[in-house]
Design a protein around this motif. Sequence first.
Motif, PDB file in Angstrom:
ATOM      1  N   MET A   1      47.042   0.117  12.893  1.00 26.53           N
ATOM      2  CA  MET A   1      45.811   0.525  12.247  1.00 26.53           C
ATOM      3  C   MET A   1      45.574  -0.323  10.989  1.00 26.53           C
ATOM      4  O   MET A   1      44.429  -0.574  10.637  1.00 26.53           O
ATOM      5  CB  MET A   1      45.844   2.001  11.903  1.00 26.53           C
ATOM      6  N   GLU A   2      46.634  -0.754  10.365  1.00 26.42           N
ATOM      7  CA  GLU A   2      46.508  -1.548   9.146  1.00 26.42           C
ATOM      8  C   GLU A   2      45.732  -2.837   9.400  1.00 26.42           C
ATOM      9  O   GLU A   2      44.887  -3.232   8.597  1.00 26.42           O
ATOM     10  CB  GLU A   2      47.898  -1.872   8.600  1.00 26.42           C
ATOM     11  N   ARG A   3      45.984  -3.480  10.522  1.00 21.85           N
ATOM     12  CA  ARG A   3      45.279  -4.724  10.869  1.00 21.85           C
ATOM     13  C   ARG A   3      43.776  -4.470  11.031  1.00 21.85           C
ATOM     14  O   ARG A   3      42.962  -5.252  10.543  1.00 21.85           O
ATOM     15  CB  ARG A   3      45.873  -5.300  12.163  1.00 21.85           C
ATOM     16  N   VAL A   4      43.412  -3.400  11.702  1.00 16.55           N
ATOM     17  CA  VAL A   4      42.006  -3.061  11.898  1.00 16.55           C
ATOM     18  C   VAL A   4      41.336  -2.779  10.554  1.00 16.55           C
ATOM     19  O   VAL A   4      40.226  -3.259  10.291  1.00 16.55           O
ATOM     20  CB  VAL A   4      41.856  -1.855  12.850  1.00 16.55           C
ATOM     21  N   MET A   5      41.994  -2.043   9.691  1.00 18.46           N
ATOM     22  CA  MET A   5      41.433  -1.730   8.381  1.00 18.46           C
ATOM     23  C   MET A   5      41.259  -3.001   7.547  1.00 18.46           C
ATOM     24  O   MET A   5      40.254  -3.163   6.853  1.00 18.46           O
ATOM     25  CB  MET A   5      42.313  -0.723   7.639  1.00 18.46           C
ATOM     26  N   LYS A   6      42.226  -3.903   7.635  1.00 16.94           N
ATOM     27  CA  LYS A   6      42.134  -5.162   6.892  1.00 16.94           C
ATOM     28  C   LYS A   6      40.963  -5.998   7.404  1.00 16.94           C
ATOM     29  O   LYS A   6      40.183  -6.525   6.612  1.00 16.94           O
ATOM     30  CB  LYS A   6      43.439  -5.945   7.021  1.00 16.94           C
ATOM     31  N   LEU A   7      40.819  -6.117   8.706  1.00 16.52           N
ATOM     32  CA  LEU A   7      39.692  -6.856   9.277  1.00 16.52           C
ATOM     33  C   LEU A   7      38.365  -6.182   8.933  1.00 16.52           C
ATOM     34  O   LEU A   7      37.373  -6.860   8.660  1.00 16.52           O
ATOM     35  CB  LEU A   7      39.838  -6.985  10.796  1.00 16.52           C
ATOM     36  N   GLY A   8      38.346  -4.861   8.945  1.00 15.62           N
ATOM     37  CA  GLY A   8      37.135  -4.116   8.625  1.00 15.62           C
ATOM     38  C   GLY A   8      36.675  -4.302   7.188  1.00 15.62           C
ATOM     39  O   GLY A   8      35.511  -4.073   6.864  1.00 15.62           O
ATOM     40  N   ALA A   9      37.581  -4.733   6.321  1.00 14.47           N
ATOM     41  CA  ALA A   9      37.264  -4.917   4.907  1.00 14.47           C
ATOM     42  C   ALA A   9      36.967  -6.367   4.546  1.00 14.47           C
ATOM     43  O   ALA A   9      36.614  -6.663   3.413  1.00 14.47           O
ATOM     44  CB  ALA A   9      38.418  -4.405   4.055  1.00 14.47           C
ATOM     45  N   GLU A  10      37.067  -7.275   5.505  1.00 11.64           N
ATOM     46  CA  GLU A  10      36.915  -8.701   5.197  1.00 11.64           C
ATOM     47  C   GLU A  10      35.469  -9.162   5.060  1.00 11.64           C
ATOM     48  O   GLU A  10      35.222 -10.261   4.583  1.00 11.64           O
ATOM     49  CB  GLU A  10      37.618  -9.549   6.262  1.00 11.64           C
ATOM     50  N   SER A  11      34.534  -8.368   5.489  1.00 12.29           N
ATOM     51  CA  SER A  11      33.130  -8.756   5.488  1.00 12.29           C
ATOM     52  C   SER A  11      32.298  -7.517   5.177  1.00 12.29           C
ATOM     53  O   SER A  11      32.748  -6.396   5.430  1.00 12.29           O
ATOM     54  CB  SER A  11      32.787  -9.317   6.875  1.00 12.29           C
ATOM     55  N   PRO A  12      31.074  -7.676   4.648  1.00 14.59           N
ATOM     56  CA  PRO A  12      30.249  -6.500   4.362  1.00 14.59           C
ATOM     57  C   PRO A  12      29.987  -5.632   5.595  1.00 14.59           C
ATOM     58  O   PRO A  12      29.917  -4.415   5.479  1.00 14.59           O
ATOM     59  CB  PRO A  12      28.943  -7.094   3.823  1.00 14.59           C
ATOM     60  N   LEU A  56      41.513   1.921  16.638  1.00 13.78           N
ATOM     61  CA  LEU A  56      40.154   2.433  16.428  1.00 13.78           C
ATOM     62  C   LEU A  56      40.017   3.859  16.956  1.00 13.78           C
ATOM     63  O   LEU A  56      39.334   4.689  16.347  1.00 13.78           O
ATOM     64  CB  LEU A  56      39.131   1.513  17.095  1.00 13.78           C
ATOM     65  N   VAL A  57      40.683   4.165  18.054  1.00 16.84           N
ATOM     66  CA  VAL A  57      40.680   5.530  18.586  1.00 16.84           C
ATOM     67  C   VAL A  57      41.358   6.467  17.589  1.00 16.84           C
ATOM     68  O   VAL A  57      40.884   7.575  17.345  1.00 16.84           O
ATOM     69  CB  VAL A  57      41.354   5.592  19.972  1.00 16.84           C
ATOM     70  N   GLU A  58      42.454   6.012  16.973  1.00 14.63           N
ATOM     71  CA  GLU A  58      43.145   6.819  15.959  1.00 14.63           C
ATOM     72  C   GLU A  58      42.234   7.104  14.756  1.00 14.63           C
ATOM     73  O   GLU A  58      42.335   8.158  14.128  1.00 14.63           O
ATOM     74  CB  GLU A  58      44.408   6.116  15.477  1.00 14.63           C
ATOM     75  N   LEU A  59      41.350   6.155  14.436  1.00 11.67           N
ATOM     76  CA  LEU A  59      40.411   6.347  13.327  1.00 11.67           C
ATOM     77  C   LEU A  59      39.308   7.341  13.666  1.00 11.67           C
ATOM     78  O   LEU A  59      38.568   7.778  12.798  1.00 11.67           O
ATOM     79  CB  LEU A  59      39.753   5.018  12.950  1.00 11.67           C
ATOM     80  N   ALA A  67      32.699  -0.024  17.140  1.00 12.10           N
ATOM     81  CA  ALA A  67      33.257   0.579  15.929  1.00 12.10           C
ATOM     82  C   ALA A  67      32.744  -0.228  14.753  1.00 12.10           C
ATOM     83  O   ALA A  67      32.942  -1.449  14.711  1.00 12.10           O
ATOM     84  CB  ALA A  67      34.775   0.577  15.979  1.00 12.10           C
ATOM     85  N   VAL A  68      32.084   0.426  13.820  1.00  8.39           N
ATOM     86  CA  VAL A  68      31.380  -0.274  12.752  1.00  8.39           C
ATOM     87  C   VAL A  68      31.974   0.064  11.382  1.00  8.39           C
ATOM     88  O   VAL A  68      32.168   1.237  11.059  1.00  8.39           O
ATOM     89  CB  VAL A  68      29.876   0.090  12.773  1.00  8.39           C
ATOM     90  N   PHE A  69      32.240  -0.987  10.628  1.00  4.99           N
ATOM     91  CA  PHE A  69      32.647  -0.863   9.233  1.00  4.99           C
ATOM     92  C   PHE A  69      31.522  -1.437   8.385  1.00  4.99           C
ATOM     93  O   PHE A  69      31.028  -2.530   8.662  1.00  4.99           O
ATOM     94  CB  PHE A  69      33.922  -1.672   8.961  1.00  4.99           C
ATOM     95  N   ILE A  70      31.111  -0.695   7.376  1.00  7.65           N
ATOM     96  CA  ILE A  70      30.116  -1.188   6.423  1.00  7.65           C
ATOM     97  C   ILE A  70      30.676  -0.960   5.024  1.00  7.65           C
ATOM     98  O   ILE A  70      31.056   0.157   4.683  1.00  7.65           O
ATOM     99  CB  ILE A  70      28.758  -0.477   6.578  1.00  7.65           C
ATOM    100  N   GLY A  71      30.729  -2.022   4.249  1.00  4.63           N
ATOM    101  CA  GLY A  71      31.251  -1.901   2.885  1.00  4.63           C
ATOM    102  C   GLY A  71      32.693  -1.452   2.855  1.00  4.63           C
ATOM    103  O   GLY A  71      33.058  -0.614   2.042  1.00  4.63           O
ATOM    104  N   GLY A  76      31.772   4.521  11.971  1.00  5.88           N
ATOM    105  CA  GLY A  76      31.884   5.188  13.260  1.00  5.88           C
ATOM    106  C   GLY A  76      31.347   4.323  14.375  1.00  5.88           C
ATOM    107  O   GLY A  76      31.282   3.101  14.258  1.00  5.88           O
ATOM    108  N   GLY A  77      30.917   4.974  15.427  1.00  6.58           N
ATOM    109  CA  GLY A  77      30.425   4.286  16.606  1.00  6.58           C
ATOM    110  C   GLY A  77      28.914   4.317  16.701  1.00  6.58           C
ATOM    111  O   GLY A  77      28.201   4.530  15.715  1.00  6.58           O
ATOM    112  N   SER A  78      28.430   4.142  17.912  1.00  9.69           N
ATOM    113  CA  SER A  78      26.986   4.039  18.123  1.00  9.69           C
ATOM    114  C   SER A  78      26.254   5.316  17.717  1.00  9.69           C
ATOM    115  O   SER A  78      25.181   5.249  17.117  1.00  9.69           O
ATOM    116  CB  SER A  78      26.684   3.678  19.580  1.00  9.69           C
ATOM    117  N   ASN A  79      26.811   6.480  18.004  1.00  7.27           N
ATOM    118  CA  ASN A  79      26.132   7.733  17.632  1.00  7.27           C
ATOM    119  C   ASN A  79      25.947   7.839  16.124  1.00  7.27           C
ATOM    120  O   ASN A  79      24.878   8.217  15.647  1.00  7.27           O
ATOM    121  CB  ASN A  79      26.905   8.947  18.143  1.00  7.27           C
TER     122      ASN A  79
END
Length: 103
Positions: A1-12, A56-59, A67-71, A76-79
């Motif tokens: 999960m750490e890798r996903v969180m790190k990638l999710g924080a690399e861009s707006p 991402l499922v764990e999140l 799966a969308v990261f903003i800021g 979350g997802g599409s919904n």
Amino acid sequence: MERVMKLGAESPVVIFTKSSCCMSHTIETLIRNFGANPTVYELDELSNGIEMENALVELGGKPSVPAVFIGKEFVGGSNEVMSLNLRGNKLKQLLIRANAIWV
């Protein structure tokens, strides 16, 4: 999960997708229509994609993509993204706060 969180924080805006997922394409298009340029990771094209999908499922991503990261935050997802878009300017406000768009 750490890798996903790190990638999710690399861009707006970061979107984890699969090339075969039509909702992933829809969410990416929606965000690009605001003028944002998201970083997109196609999980089915990455060697560690299955591990990232499991994280991402764990999140709370159900289904796992899009799966969308903003800021640096997991939105979350599409919904969730579509709901933000339909509730006034909530999605636009998030994109502005994340410095993904300026207007």
